[in-house]
Write an enzyme that holds these catalytic residues in place. Structure first.
Site, PDB file in Angstrom:
ATOM      1  N   ASP A   9      29.251  42.248  56.169  1.00 43.90           N
ATOM      2  CA  ASP A   9      27.788  42.359  56.154  1.00 43.90           C
ATOM      3  C   ASP A   9      27.196  40.959  56.295  1.00 43.90           C
ATOM      4  OD1 ASP A   9      25.228  43.308  55.826  1.00 43.90           O
ATOM      5  OD2 ASP A   9      25.351  43.395  53.634  1.00 43.90           O
ATOM      6  N   MET A  10      26.372  40.763  57.315  1.00 41.04           N
ATOM      7  CA  MET A  10      25.763  39.454  57.536  1.00 41.04           C
ATOM      8  C   MET A  10      24.752  39.169  56.414  1.00 41.04           C
ATOM      9  SD  MET A  10      27.393  38.580  60.147  1.00 41.04           S
ATOM     10  CE  MET A  10      26.550  37.013  60.418  1.00 41.04           C
ATOM     11  N   ASP A 103      23.858  44.644  61.588  1.00 36.32           N
ATOM     12  CA  ASP A 103      24.564  43.498  61.001  1.00 36.32           C
ATOM     13  C   ASP A 103      25.690  43.866  60.051  1.00 36.32           C
ATOM     14  OD1 ASP A 103      23.034  44.344  58.800  1.00 36.32           O
ATOM     15  OD2 ASP A 103      22.948  42.300  58.022  1.00 36.32           O
ATOM     16  N   GLU A 104      26.221  45.073  60.134  1.00 37.88           N
ATOM     17  CA  GLU A 104      27.373  45.381  59.286  1.00 37.88           C
ATOM     18  C   GLU A 104      28.301  46.389  59.943  1.00 37.88           C
ATOM     19  OE1 GLU A 104      26.493  47.589  55.615  1.00 37.88           O
ATOM     20  OE2 GLU A 104      24.467  47.874  56.357  1.00 37.88           O
TER      21      GLU A 104
END
Ligand SMILES: [Mg+2]
Length: 389
Positions: A9-10, A103-104
């Site tokens: 996860d960003m 983003d994940e």
């Protein structure tokens, strides 16, 4: 063979991309979201979080808490570009990648010891490559299943790296609050508290009757999760080209008003299918077949992600306006193409959040009572009533 699932996860993704592209923003409270005072925060940097700002917070409140913040409207195209870079690193690391949002993602890294030396090394490599090739930090969780991996990645954000082993899983999650389990919200938490259960450990040994009363047919799934067990596989995205529905009418439609009514119904069906499969799209096509079987199609492409019934309906009706109607209509169809997966992206405009909530409510109703539960103009009324509860 022991399964190893990695969740990446960003960290503060949109804000982090803004800092990446404009290093002068580093260390500052950067807040990305809808810029009108009625908008909401989409993502904010960790510096902004220190002021108490968080995502989904009304923009007006964020301004109050953090008047010196750097407020940015967001650049979705750029975020998607960076996202593609990150996802391609994941696809390098494992053949089994399931993207959850921009983003994940989950990666199945089981049995890759020979390739990387072990799951931990694979996780470190993911972080290092994202840092070196993209310039951003990510938080990684490694565990024997999806549930634990996602929980792990969340534990030490930002730039986190957390491993939960099979042996320690149960002890690890036992002291955490029950709301850490996906699907346990405030209402269930309250009911659990009334029977003296507030952490996952207590939930894992709770009386089966109590769980059935609170969770119904999901009771067993909840108990297994509370024991740290979850056998859902990582499902790589196999992408259809479009998602659509069409209806042939028993009697031909003769005016635009009745066409609009059926388009409303079709929009609900297509929207539901899109969201259930986790897709959104960009191009909408309206198909019209006349009494004499002549068929025409009209398409329109939208900049923003289409997934709500309202967006589909609005675009389809716009296309209907361009369609001549001298003859009767025997078939109408709507399809959405240009598909992407994950959460549809809005930039925190209040309207997006509202549409999202309405879609969530209608989808839950449809999943429970069948698709016919909500149709035609009745739909907003029912939803408004439910929101009021
Ligand atoms: Mg994130």
């Amino acid at each position: 063979m022991v399964r190893w699932i990695m969740h990446v996860d960003m960290d503060a993704f949109f804000a982090a991309v803004e800092v990446l592209d404009n290093p002068a923003l580093r260390g500052l409270p950067v807040i990305v979201g809808g810029q009108s005072l009625r908008g909401v925060v989409s993502t904010c940097s960790y510096e902004a979080r220190r002021y108490g700002v968080h995502s989904a917070m009304p923009m007006a409140l964020a301004h109050k808490l953090c008047p010196e913040g750097i407020y940015l409207p967001g650049r979705m195209e750029r975020y998607k570009e960076v996202s593609r870079q990150i996802m391609s690193i994941f696809h390098d690391l494992s053949p089994l990648v399931e993207q959850l949002s921009i983003d994940e993602a989950f990666l199945d890294v089981s049995g890759m010891e020979r390739l990387y030396g072990g799951p931990e090394q694979a996780g470190r490599l993911a972080k290092r490559r994202i840092k070196e090739e993209v310039g951003l930090t990510a938080s990684v969780g490694l565990a024997p299943n999806k549930f634990l991996a996602k929980m792990a990645s969340d534990l030490h954000k930002p730039d986190g790296f957390t491993v939960i082993t099979h042996e320690h899983a149960r002890a690890f999650i036992a002291p955490l609050p029950v709301t850490k389990i996906f699907g346990i919200g405030a209402a269930a938490q309250k009911e659990l508290l009334q029977v003296g259960i507030d952490c996952i450990g207590q939930l894992s040994v709770a009386d089966a009757g109590v769980l059935r009363r609170i969770f119904g047919k999901n009771a067993e799934r909840v108990r297994l999760l509370a024991c740290g067990l979850d056998d859902r596989p990582v499902t790589p995205d196999s992408e259809p080209k479009s998602i659509g529905r069409e209806t042939t009418f028993e009697r031909d439609l003769l005016d635009k008003e009745s066409c609009r009514r059926h388009i409303l119904e079709l929009s609900g069906m297509v929207g539901y299918r899109l969201r259930r499969k986790g897709y959104y799209g960009h191009t909408l096509t309206l198909k019209v077949k006349y009494t004499d079987f002549r068929t025409i199609t009209r398409s329109i492409t939208s900049e923003s992600d289409i997934s709500s019934d309202e967006d589909i309906y609005a675009l389809a009706v716009r296309l209907l306006e361009q369609v001549p109607l001298q003859k009767g209509v025997r078939l109408l169809g709507i399809a959405v193409a240009g598909l992407g997966s994950g959460q549809p992206l809005g930039l925190g405009f209040e309207e997006d959040a509202k549409r999202q909530r309405r879609s969530d409510v209608t989808d839950k109703l449809k999943a429970r009572f069948g698709e016919q539960i909500i149709f035609l103009g009745a739909f907003s009324l029912i939803v408004i009533e439910l929101e009021a509860c």
